[in-house]
Design an enzyme around this catalytic site. Structure first.
Site, PDB file in Angstrom:
ATOM      1  N   GLU A 163      36.258  26.559  52.486  1.00  0.00           N
ATOM      2  CA  GLU A 163      36.637  27.966  52.373  1.00  0.00           C
ATOM      3  C   GLU A 163      35.463  28.911  52.595  1.00  0.00           C
ATOM      4  OE1 GLU A 163      38.501  28.072  48.541  1.00  0.00           O
ATOM      5  OE2 GLU A 163      40.479  27.604  49.357  1.00  0.00           O
ATOM      6  N   GLU A 220      34.982   5.107  45.292  1.00  0.00           N
ATOM      7  CA  GLU A 220      34.312   5.840  44.214  1.00  0.00           C
ATOM      8  C   GLU A 220      33.323   4.961  43.447  1.00  0.00           C
ATOM      9  OE1 GLU A 220      36.490   5.931  40.045  1.00  0.00           O
ATOM     10  OE2 GLU A 220      37.635   7.041  41.546  1.00  0.00           O
TER      11      GLU A 220
END
Length: 311
Positions: free
Chosen positions: A94, A125
């Site tokens: 963004e 992960e």
């Protein structure tokens, strides 16, 4: 090579985490009317801003450190897995349309790569090696910042990213939602936003995810304010890549200058649609090239450029 965690040790570790704690008082939640569940969930969420508020001094220190490095050309890099990784990618993605950041200036890394944005990538992960490889591809410098994000504060990918970055002189931040986290300890700046047990046991996309989003909002937004990407509370570096943003650009120039529509359109045309430059032409009475030069000399800070004209 990252070793596979022992299942029993992992269960013991998770049981000690605040974010994984079981709430006996909510054990019958599935029997409640929908409106009552919604009220419970909303009530839980109201505690999140206060938890973030308790860490504002640490967040402010991070912003000042990040901004100083980015002003020298450094990058802001988020690294996380699962929800935490997705939030980092979201925040990074963004920044270009909102603040006209350069490609690669704000980066979001998620364990497992782009595929992990929409589906689980098994074992990603748990791999510190994967974090090191992802960061090695960026060729970190001491002016870069790596923010490891993990609700538990123990995710190997996030911890590994911070340790790798710190060893190479980059600024490091560890954002988690458990007190005394390994992630915070590994980083130069630790931010543990303790939001307590989740409505659904261990579902850290809820309060923990909200807390992480709020902190990432602060880090990126206030850093961009410090870098001169705004004028007051106006997004003067917004990139007008669609009709909505072109309309917003016009409105921002209007709010900053009070000029009429005709003059605003002329100023935007003369400056290639650059909002900050258009504002400067209108407020300082200079042409497009002069506005560009003044802003370059002022490091992109519109207030400084306006001050240079009036001096």
């Amino acid at each position: 090579m990252t070793s596979r965690p022992d299942p029993r040790e992992l269960r013991t570790a998770l049981e000690s985490l605040t974010t994984e704690a079981f709430r006996p008082d909510l054990a019958e939640i599935d029997r409640l009317p929908t409106l009552d569940i919604a009220r419970l969930m909303n009530g839980e969420d109201t505690a999140v801003p206060a938890a973030v508020g308790a860490r504002l001094p640490q967040i402010a220190a991070v912003v000042d450190a990040v901004a100083a490095r980015m002003a020298r050309g450094g990058r802001l890099v988020y690294a996380g897995a699962g929800t935490a990784g997705r939030l980092g990618v979201l925040d990074a993605s963004e920044c270009p349309p909102t603040f006209n950041t350069a490609p690669g200036q704000v980066v979001g890394l998620i364990a497992g790569g782009p595929t992990a944005m929409v589906t689980s990538v098994e074992g990603a992960e748990d791999s510190q090696d994967l974090a090191e490889a992802d960061l090695a591809a960026l060729a970190l410098t001491p002016d870069d910042t790596v923010v490891g994000v993990s609700a538990s504060g123990r995710t190997p990918y996030a911890v590994g990213a911070v340790r790798y970055a710190r060893a190479r002189g980059a600024l490091t931040v560890g954002l988690s939602c458990n007190p005394g986290s390994a992630l915070a300890a590994a980083a130069e700046h630790g931010i543990d936003v303790v939001v307590g047990p989740e409505l659904l046991t261990g579902s850290t996309r809820l309060k923990a995810g909200t807390a992480q989003k709020l902190v990432l909002n602060m880090i990126s937004t206030i850093t961009m304010i410090r870098l001169g990407k705004t004028y007051g509370n106006l997004m003067v570096d917004v990139r007008a890549s669609n009709e909505k943003l072109r309309a917003r650009s016009h409105r921002i120039v209007a709010l900053a200058t009070g000029a009429d529509d005709k003059d605003i359109e002329a100023a935007l045309a003369a400056t290639g649609g650059e909002v900050k430059n258009a504002i400067l032409t209108l407020l300082a009475g200079v042409d497009g090239p002069a506005a560009a030069r003044l802003l370059e000399e002022s490091g992109g800070h519109l207030r400084a450029a306006l001050g240079a004209v009036s001096d």
